[in-house]
Enzyme design. Sequence first.
Site, PDB file in Angstrom:
ATOM      1  CB  SER A 220      -0.607  -0.069   1.687  1.00 40.32           C
ATOM      2  OG  SER A 220       0.174   0.237   2.486  1.00 40.32           O
ATOM      3  CG  MET A 221       2.760   1.636  -2.714  1.00 37.97           C
ATOM      4  SD  MET A 221       3.269   1.759  -4.016  1.00 37.97           S
ATOM      5  CE  MET A 221       4.947   3.044  -3.939  1.00 37.97           C
ATOM      6  N   GLY A 222      -0.605   4.824   0.156  1.00 34.15           N
ATOM      7  CA  GLY A 222      -0.916   5.936   0.852  1.00 34.15           C
ATOM      8  C   GLY A 222      -1.960   6.467  -0.279  1.00 34.15           C
ATOM      9  CG  ASP A 224       1.787   8.210  -5.279  1.00 28.94           C
ATOM     10  OD1 ASP A 224       2.230   8.761  -5.648  1.00 28.94           O
ATOM     11  OD2 ASP A 224       2.845   7.778  -4.187  1.00 28.94           O
ATOM     12  N   GLY A 225      -2.214   4.503  -4.505  1.00 30.49           N
ATOM     13  CA  GLY A 225      -2.708   2.980  -3.916  1.00 30.49           C
ATOM     14  C   GLY A 225      -2.350   2.040  -4.154  1.00 30.49           C
ATOM     15  N   GLY A 251      -4.904   1.902   6.109  1.00 28.60           N
ATOM     16  CA  GLY A 251      -4.322   0.837   6.336  1.00 28.60           C
ATOM     17  C   GLY A 251      -5.210  -0.789   6.300  1.00 28.60           C
ATOM     18  CG  ASP A 252      -6.047  -0.828  10.306  1.00 25.95           C
ATOM     19  OD1 ASP A 252      -5.176  -1.277   9.826  1.00 25.95           O
ATOM     20  OD2 ASP A 252      -6.343  -0.424  11.670  1.00 25.95           O
TER      21      ASP A 252
HETATM   22  N1  LIG Z   1      -3.509  10.032   1.267  1.00 19.70           N
HETATM   23  C1  LIG Z   1      -4.431   9.099   0.825  1.00 19.70           C
HETATM   24  N2  LIG Z   1      -5.162   9.733  -0.367  1.00 19.70           N
HETATM   25  C2  LIG Z   1      -5.211   8.698  -1.319  1.00 19.70           C
HETATM   26  N3  LIG Z   1      -6.078   7.253  -0.519  1.00 19.70           N
HETATM   27  C3  LIG Z   1      -5.194   6.643   0.486  1.00 19.70           C
HETATM   28  C4  LIG Z   1      -4.410   7.746   0.884  1.00 19.70           C
HETATM   29  N4  LIG Z   1      -3.715   6.864   2.241  1.00 19.70           N
HETATM   30  C5  LIG Z   1      -4.523   6.129   2.310  1.00 19.70           C
HETATM   31  N5  LIG Z   1      -4.899   5.600   0.740  1.00 19.70           N
HETATM   32  C6  LIG Z   1      -5.996   4.747   0.671  1.00 19.70           C
HETATM   33  O1  LIG Z   1      -5.906   3.496   1.792  1.00 19.70           O
HETATM   34  C7  LIG Z   1      -5.157   2.439   1.307  1.00 19.70           C
HETATM   35  C8  LIG Z   1      -4.051   2.170   2.975  1.00 19.70           C
HETATM   36  O2  LIG Z   1      -3.334   2.925   2.733  1.00 19.70           O
HETATM   37  P1  LIG Z   1      -1.213   3.017   3.787  1.00 19.70           P
HETATM   38  O3  LIG Z   1      -1.535   5.097   4.191  1.00 19.70           O
HETATM   39  O4  LIG Z   1      -0.830   3.213   2.036  1.00 19.70           O
HETATM   40  O5  LIG Z   1      -1.824   2.353   4.248  1.00 19.70           O
HETATM   41  P2  LIG Z   1      -1.375   1.796   6.236  1.00 19.70           P
HETATM   42  O6  LIG Z   1      -2.041   2.885   7.062  1.00 19.70           O
HETATM   43  O7  LIG Z   1      -1.456   0.084   6.572  1.00 19.70           O
HETATM   44  O8  LIG Z   1       0.526   2.551   5.802  1.00 19.70           O
HETATM   45  C9  LIG Z   1      -4.200   3.038   0.294  1.00 19.70           C
HETATM   46  O9  LIG Z   1      -3.561   2.331  -0.794  1.00 19.70           O
HETATM   47  C10 LIG Z   1      -5.280   4.006  -0.489  1.00 19.70           C
HETATM   48  O10 LIG Z   1      -6.075   3.482  -1.253  1.00 19.70           O
HETATM   49  O1  LIG Z   2      -0.998  -2.932  16.360  1.00 16.89           O
HETATM   50  P1  LIG Z   2       0.232  -1.706  16.487  1.00 16.89           P
HETATM   51  O2  LIG Z   2       0.932  -2.175  15.320  1.00 16.89           O
HETATM   52  O3  LIG Z   2       0.321  -1.489  17.559  1.00 16.89           O
HETATM   53  O4  LIG Z   2      -1.124  -0.704  15.462  1.00 16.89           O
HETATM   54  C1  LIG Z   2      -1.824  -0.492  16.813  1.00 16.89           C
HETATM   55  C2  LIG Z   2      -2.569   1.549  16.282  1.00 16.89           C
HETATM   56  O5  LIG Z   2      -2.462   1.655  14.508  1.00 16.89           O
HETATM   57  C3  LIG Z   2      -3.421   1.571  14.070  1.00 16.89           C
HETATM   58  O6  LIG Z   2      -5.020   0.665  13.610  1.00 16.89           O
HETATM   59  C4  LIG Z   2      -3.789   2.360  12.738  1.00 16.89           C
HETATM   60  O7  LIG Z   2      -3.071   1.862  11.872  1.00 16.89           O
HETATM   61  P2  LIG Z   2      -2.937   1.690  10.375  1.00 16.89           P
HETATM   62  O8  LIG Z   2      -2.850   3.671  10.050  1.00 16.89           O
HETATM   63  O9  LIG Z   2      -1.382   1.571  10.107  1.00 16.89           O
HETATM   64  O10 LIG Z   2      -4.023   1.682   9.860  1.00 16.89           O
HETATM   65  C5  LIG Z   2      -4.066   2.893  15.238  1.00 16.89           C
HETATM   66  O11 LIG Z   2      -5.656   2.543  15.228  1.00 16.89           O
HETATM   67  C6  LIG Z   2      -3.459   1.485  16.310  1.00 16.89           C
HETATM   68  O12 LIG Z   2      -4.149   2.294  17.138  1.00 16.89           O
END
Ligand SMILES: Nc1ncnc2c1ncn2[C@@H]1O[C@H](COP(=O)(O)OP(=O)(O)O)[C@@H](O)[C@H]1O
Ligand SMILES: O=P(O)(O)OC[C@H]1O[C@](O)(COP(=O)(O)O)[C@@H](O)[C@@H]1O
Length: 310
Positions: A220-222, A224-225, A251-252
């Site tokens: 996952s790339m925020g 960038d999809g 991400g969740d």
């Molecule tokens: N700034 C953003 N703009 C658009 N979509 C987002 C953005 N941040 C996250 N997403 C969506 O959520 C998915 C997971 O987010 P990401 O930030 O990559 O994961 P994590 O929370 O595990 O770091 C991305 O692949 C994208 O589809």
């Molecule tokens: O269990 P970990 O890895 O410590 O992460 C806990 C934290 O991650 C989160 O789920 C957020 O995770 P993401 O932004 O990666 O989706 C918070 O809600 C939570 O407090």
Amino acid sequence: MITVITFNPSIDRLYKLETFKIGTVQRANFVNPTAGGKGLNVAKVIKQLGESPICLGFLGGYNGLYIKNELDKVEIVNNFTEINGESRICLNIIDGDKNSTEILEKGPRINEDDILDFESKLDKVLESSKVLVASGSLSQGMPVDYYKTVGEMCNRKGVKFILDTSGRSLEMSISENLYLIKPNIEELELLTHKKINNKEDAINASKFLLEKGVKNICISMGKDGMIFLNKEHIYDVKIPKIEVLNTVGSGDSSIAGFAYGVLNDYSLKDCLKLANSCGMSNALYMETGYINKKDIALFLNEIKINEYNY
Ligand SMILES: Nc1ncnc2c1ncn2[C@@H]1O[C@H](COP(=O)(O)OP(=O)(O)O)[C@@H](O)[C@H]1O
Ligand SMILES: O=P(O)(O)OC[C@H]1O[C@](O)(COP(=O)(O)O)[C@@H](O)[C@@H]1O
């Protein structure tokens, strides 16, 4: 059914501040506590999509009671192992420029009896599960490769195991029993010990994980999809630009979308579209682990998937 494991649940407290100044007294103009920890966010989103997941893991103390109560309120079925310690609190501070600062507690220590109790619960629910999602950090006191044990239990029962964790516990759990992992770039860099600057780097760095038996990888790339890889396909999931409010839990949410797709026999591309739509929808709202079905319907039409040549 989808089973969701959260070993280290938390009360996620979101504070909104105009500016975040270190070393000063500040007053929050918005506070929002939710039942969190990665797996619980996954479960909440699966529930909003219309399926009924069951949650397992460890809960304790007043915080544990609060978390259980929040899950009961939204009718998320749960069968946590009660522990002696106090479940943790995690903070997410968002300032006026939408910068997010997270402070994550380690959480309580658990013992061998807690693990045995959990295993007997897991063994039972795996009988009626098609997919198991395990998300987040391990509790203190658990073996660092414990997710490998979970993978073996899933394998024995023919359950698809989706794992979203990071650091050593991810590294130590890589095996042929993993149906899907979803590292973000930071997690992938830690896992591969390589610097990732672009999508090509991400693809090249991840290929060895397929050789080690991992069936599917979503990077996952925020904004960038996502990049997807398995032994047959490499996909680039391109998403539209959106105005985000809070990306914690995106991400969740994307894991929840993918798991929902697998449960309902969606095609791979449709799983990826739903995963990204859920991640994007979560990012539009302050509340972690909230999605809106109208956003999802819109995004499903806007997301494009291109295939890379192998
Ligand atoms: N700034 C953003 N703009 C658009 N979509 C987002 C953005 N941040 C996250 N997403 C969506 O959520 C998915 C997971 O987010 P990401 O930030 O990559 O994961 P994590 O929370 O595990 O770091 C991305 O692949 C994208 O589809
Ligand atoms: O269990 P970990 O890895 O410590 O992460 C806990 C934290 O991650 C989160 O789920 C957020 O995770 P993401 O932004 O990666 O989706 C918070 O809600 C939570 O407090």
